[in-house]
Every structure is written in structure tokens, then in C-alpha cells.
Design a protein around this motif. Structure first.
Motif, PDB file in Angstrom:
ATOM      1  N   ILE A   1       0.883  -1.173   0.000  1.00 42.95           N
ATOM      2  CA  ILE A   1       0.000   0.000   0.000  1.00 42.95           C
ATOM      3  C   ILE A   1       0.916   1.217   0.000  1.00 42.95           C
ATOM      4  CG2 ILE A   1      -1.786   1.281   1.214  1.00 42.95           C
ATOM      5  CD1 ILE A   1      -2.445  -1.260   2.759  1.00 42.95           C
ATOM      6  N   THR A   2       0.704   2.124  -0.933  1.00 43.72           N
ATOM      7  CA  THR A   2       1.550   3.300  -0.987  1.00 43.72           C
ATOM      8  C   THR A   2       0.753   4.578  -1.121  1.00 43.72           C
ATOM      9  OG1 THR A   2       3.478   4.324  -2.035  1.00 43.72           O
ATOM     10  CG2 THR A   2       1.930   3.214  -3.499  1.00 43.72           C
ATOM     11  N   ASP A   3       1.254   5.607  -0.456  1.00 43.73           N
ATOM     12  CA  ASP A   3       0.758   6.957  -0.651  1.00 43.73           C
ATOM     13  C   ASP A   3       1.312   7.433  -1.992  1.00 43.73           C
ATOM     14  OD1 ASP A   3      -0.405   9.423  -0.142  1.00 43.73           O
ATOM     15  OD2 ASP A   3       1.211  10.106   1.168  1.00 43.73           O
TER      16      ASP A   3
ATOM     17  N   THR B   1      -4.804  10.815  -0.129  1.00 44.07           N
ATOM     18  CA  THR B   1      -5.835  11.820   0.148  1.00 44.07           C
ATOM     19  C   THR B   1      -6.361  12.400  -1.156  1.00 44.07           C
ATOM     20  OG1 THR B   1      -4.144  13.531   0.370  1.00 44.07           O
ATOM     21  CG2 THR B   1      -4.915  12.469   2.409  1.00 44.07           C
ATOM     22  N   SER B   2      -5.646  12.170  -2.247  1.00 47.44           N
ATOM     23  CA  SER B   2      -6.045  12.721  -3.544  1.00 47.44           C
ATOM     24  C   SER B   2      -7.071  11.826  -4.231  1.00 47.44           C
ATOM     25  CB  SER B   2      -4.829  12.864  -4.462  1.00 47.44           C
ATOM     26  OG  SER B   2      -5.246  13.210  -5.770  1.00 47.44           O
ATOM     27  N   GLY B   3      -8.172  12.450  -4.600  1.00 48.68           N
ATOM     28  CA  GLY B   3      -9.167  11.756  -5.415  1.00 48.68           C
ATOM     29  C   GLY B   3      -9.172  12.293  -6.828  1.00 48.68           C
ATOM     30  N   SER B   4      -8.111  13.023  -7.189  1.00 49.77           N
ATOM     31  CA  SER B   4      -8.000  13.630  -8.513  1.00 49.77           C
ATOM     32  C   SER B   4      -8.064  12.556  -9.592  1.00 49.77           C
ATOM     33  CB  SER B   4      -6.677  14.391  -8.614  1.00 49.77           C
ATOM     34  OG  SER B   4      -6.311  14.589  -9.959  1.00 49.77           O
ATOM     35  N   SER B   5      -8.878  12.793 -10.601  1.00 50.52           N
ATOM     36  CA  SER B   5      -8.990  11.817 -11.691  1.00 50.52           C
ATOM     37  C   SER B   5      -7.656  11.632 -12.402  1.00 50.52           C
ATOM     38  CB  SER B   5     -10.087  12.220 -12.676  1.00 50.52           C
ATOM     39  OG  SER B   5      -9.794  13.479 -13.240  1.00 50.52           O
ATOM     40  N   LEU B   6      -6.826  12.670 -12.431  1.00 45.61           N
ATOM     41  CA  LEU B   6      -5.497  12.535 -13.048  1.00 45.61           C
ATOM     42  C   LEU B   6      -4.618  11.578 -12.246  1.00 45.61           C
ATOM     43  CD1 LEU B   6      -4.757  16.243 -14.067  1.00 45.61           C
ATOM     44  CD2 LEU B   6      -5.422  14.338 -15.564  1.00 45.61           C
ATOM     45  N   ASP B   7      -4.662  11.669 -10.915  1.00 42.47           N
ATOM     46  CA  ASP B   7      -3.884  10.758 -10.074  1.00 42.47           C
ATOM     47  C   ASP B   7      -4.391   9.326 -10.204  1.00 42.47           C
ATOM     48  OD1 ASP B   7      -2.169  12.726  -9.123  1.00 42.47           O
ATOM     49  OD2 ASP B   7      -3.355  13.104  -7.320  1.00 42.47           O
ATOM     50  N   VAL B   8      -5.710   9.173 -10.190  1.00 48.99           N
ATOM     51  CA  VAL B   8      -6.301   7.837 -10.314  1.00 48.99           C
ATOM     52  C   VAL B   8      -5.918   7.216 -11.657  1.00 48.99           C
ATOM     53  CG1 VAL B   8      -8.465   6.535 -10.416  1.00 48.99           C
ATOM     54  CG2 VAL B   8      -8.208   8.397  -8.758  1.00 48.99           C
TER      55      VAL B   8
ATOM     56  N   TYR C   1      -7.144   1.682  -6.108  1.00 48.45           N
ATOM     57  CA  TYR C   1      -6.871   3.054  -5.685  1.00 48.45           C
ATOM     58  C   TYR C   1      -7.923   3.413  -4.658  1.00 48.45           C
ATOM     59  CZ  TYR C   1      -5.583   8.004  -6.104  1.00 48.45           C
ATOM     60  OH  TYR C   1      -5.132   9.270  -5.863  1.00 48.45           O
ATOM     61  N   MET C   2      -7.477   3.778  -3.463  1.00 47.87           N
ATOM     62  CA  MET C   2      -8.403   4.152  -2.391  1.00 47.87           C
ATOM     63  C   MET C   2      -8.092   5.564  -1.930  1.00 47.87           C
ATOM     64  SD  MET C   2      -8.578   0.646  -0.063  1.00 47.87           S
ATOM     65  CE  MET C   2      -7.098   1.042   0.827  1.00 47.87           C
ATOM     66  N   VAL C   3      -9.145   6.357  -1.741  1.00 50.68           N
ATOM     67  CA  VAL C   3      -8.981   7.678  -1.153  1.00 50.68           C
ATOM     68  C   VAL C   3      -9.098   7.497   0.358  1.00 50.68           C
ATOM     69  CG1 VAL C   3      -9.923  10.013  -0.994  1.00 50.68           C
ATOM     70  CG2 VAL C   3      -9.901   8.815  -3.200  1.00 50.68           C
ATOM     71  N   LYS C   4      -8.110   8.038   1.094  1.00 53.81           N
ATOM     72  CA  LYS C   4      -8.087   7.878   2.550  1.00 53.81           C
ATOM     73  C   LYS C   4      -9.372   8.417   3.168  1.00 53.81           C
ATOM     74  CE  LYS C   4      -3.088   8.270   3.083  1.00 53.81           C
ATOM     75  NZ  LYS C   4      -1.972   9.105   3.548  1.00 53.81           N
ATOM     76  N   ALA C   5      -9.967   7.592   3.994  1.00 48.53           N
ATOM     77  CA  ALA C   5     -11.167   8.013   4.719  1.00 48.53           C
ATOM     78  C   ALA C   5     -10.784   9.048   5.768  1.00 48.53           C
ATOM     79  CB  ALA C   5     -11.820   6.802   5.387  1.00 48.53           C
ATOM     80  N   SER C   6     -11.679   9.987   6.005  1.00 48.81           N
ATOM     81  CA  SER C   6     -11.411  10.971   7.056  1.00 48.81           C
ATOM     82  C   SER C   6     -11.996  10.452   8.362  1.00 48.81           C
ATOM     83  CB  SER C   6     -12.011  12.321   6.693  1.00 48.81           C
ATOM     84  OG  SER C   6     -13.401  12.208   6.516  1.00 48.81           O
ATOM     85  N   GLY C   7     -11.270  10.601   9.421  1.00 56.52           N
ATOM     86  CA  GLY C   7     -11.713  10.112  10.720  1.00 56.52           C
ATOM     87  C   GLY C   7     -11.227   8.703  10.970  1.00 56.52           C
ATOM     88  N   PHE C   8     -10.856   8.438  12.221  1.00 58.75           N
ATOM     89  CA  PHE C   8     -10.267   7.147  12.558  1.00 58.75           C
ATOM     90  C   PHE C   8     -11.236   5.983  12.353  1.00 58.75           C
ATOM     91  CE2 PHE C   8      -9.068   3.791  15.605  1.00 58.75           C
ATOM     92  CZ  PHE C   8      -7.838   3.449  15.048  1.00 58.75           C
ATOM     93  N   ASP C   9     -12.487   6.122  12.789  1.00 59.91           N
ATOM     94  CA  ASP C   9     -13.442   5.021  12.651  1.00 59.91           C
ATOM     95  C   ASP C   9     -13.667   4.655  11.185  1.00 59.91           C
ATOM     96  OD1 ASP C   9     -13.717   4.797  15.390  1.00 59.91           O
ATOM     97  OD2 ASP C   9     -15.512   6.053  15.483  1.00 59.91           O
TER      98      ASP C   9
ATOM     99  N   VAL D   1     -10.580   2.845   9.974  1.00 58.77           N
ATOM    100  CA  VAL D   1     -10.559   1.457  10.444  1.00 58.77           C
ATOM    101  C   VAL D   1     -11.486   0.605   9.573  1.00 58.77           C
ATOM    102  CG1 VAL D   1     -11.181  -0.087  12.348  1.00 58.77           C
ATOM    103  CG2 VAL D   1      -9.850   1.973  12.805  1.00 58.77           C
ATOM    104  N   GLU D   2     -12.653   1.118   9.242  1.00 60.55           N
ATOM    105  CA  GLU D   2     -13.572   0.388   8.358  1.00 60.55           C
ATOM    106  C   GLU D   2     -12.925   0.158   6.991  1.00 60.55           C
ATOM    107  OE1 GLU D   2     -17.490   2.064   8.086  1.00 60.55           O
ATOM    108  OE2 GLU D   2     -17.632   2.293  10.263  1.00 60.55           O
ATOM    109  N   GLN D   3     -12.217   1.169   6.491  1.00 62.47           N
ATOM    110  CA  GLN D   3     -11.536   1.043   5.209  1.00 62.47           C
ATOM    111  C   GLN D   3     -10.460  -0.039   5.287  1.00 62.47           C
ATOM    112  OE1 GLN D   3      -9.531   4.676   3.960  1.00 62.47           O
ATOM    113  NE2 GLN D   3     -10.278   4.376   1.869  1.00 62.47           N
ATOM    114  N   VAL D   4      -9.693  -0.038   6.362  1.00 61.63           N
ATOM    115  CA  VAL D   4      -8.648  -1.050   6.549  1.00 61.63           C
ATOM    116  C   VAL D   4      -9.284  -2.440   6.670  1.00 61.63           C
ATOM    117  CG1 VAL D   4      -6.894  -1.908   8.170  1.00 61.63           C
ATOM    118  CG2 VAL D   4      -6.912   0.501   7.496  1.00 61.63           C
TER     119      VAL D   4
END
Length: 143
Positions: A58-60, A91-98, A109-117, A120-123
Motif C-alpha cells: 500500500i503506498t501513498d 488523500t487525492s481523489g483527482s482523476s489525473l492521479d487515479v 486506488y483508495m482515497v483515505k477516509a477521514s476520521g479514525f473510525d 478502520v472500516e476502510q482497513v
């Protein structure tokens, strides 16, 4: 018996690494986590013959020095690493990055969820998917 499922997480943000370790710790019975704070460190880790290759990386994307996309390019160019699935977590959901990530044949490709809970659901969803995929691959008949 097969080794435990192994993930290598690459992220330069200490807070994100801390959150990820916390989230993965909740599933430590199913998955082992290694972390690297840069793409260059990850590449050295992956090329170290004394370390087990991860089942998935998994990479940023946005990291100083070598970017996540450059890490993916290096992995895909290396015969010993090219088949390791790579998931971008950014954190980028840019269509160019995707689009750039999928053009390099990342698995997801996953956009990081905001908030810890939510994170955790994403993980949890990530681990469930990849562990299930591994089990399915183990059940395939061999020729």
C-alpha cells in the motif's frame, strides 16, 4: 502451512502511519504490517533478500523524493517485484492521479477516509478483500 498475510505500507506522514498501525493492529491475528516512511526506503526493503516479500504493498502518492507512482514504476520494472499487487492509498481523489496509477497497473486506488473510525472500516474492508483473494488463490487447482 502458509505464512501470515503480509502488508507493506509506505507513507511519509507520521500521523497517517500511526493511524494505520492502530487500524491494522486490530486485525493482527490475520495480517502482519511492515511500514516504510519513503518510497526509496520501501524499494530497499523490497529488494532486501533477507526479508520476506509482502503479499501486497500500500503506498501513498505524494511523498518527497521518490513519489508513490515512481515506486510503482520501479516495482513493475523489476522482475522480482512486478507481480506484487500495489494499492494506492491517498488523500487525492483527482482523476489525473487515479488514471496515472491505473496506467501503471495498480490493483486498486483508495482515497483515505477521514476520521479514525472510517479509516478502520476502510482497513477492515481492505484486509477482508485481500485475505479472501489469497484464500481463493490457494484453492485453485494446480496443473
Amino acid at each position: 502451512m502458509r505464512d501470515p498475510f503480509c502488508v507493506l505500507l509506505v507513507d511519509d506522514n507520521p500521523a497517517d502511519l500511526f493511524l494505520a498501525r492502530e487500524a491494522f493492529e486490530q486485525r493482527q491475528d490475520q495480517v502482519g504490517l511492515s511500514t516504510c516512511e519513503s518510497a526509496a526506503e520501501a524499494l530497499a526493503h523490497l529488494r532486501n533478500p533477507e526479508l520476506r516479500l509482502p503479499d501486497v504493498v500500500i503506498t501513498d502518492l505524494n511523498m518527497p523524493g521518490m513519489s508513490g507512482l515512481e515506486l510503482v514504476q520501479a516495482m513493475k520494472a523489476d522482475p522480482a517485484l512486478q507481480l506484487i499487487p500495489v494499492v494506492v492509498l491517498s488523500t487525492s481523489g483527482s482523476s489525473l492521479d487515479v488514471e496515472a496509477a491505473y496506467n501503471l497497473h495498480v490493483s486498486s486506488y483508495m482515497v483515505k477516509a477521514s476520521g479514525f473510525d472510517a479509516f478502520v472500516e476502510q482497513v477492515d474492508a481492505f484486509i477482508s478483500f485481500w485475505v479472501q483473494a489469497r484464500v481463493a488463490a490457494d484453492r485453485r487447482p494446480t496443473a
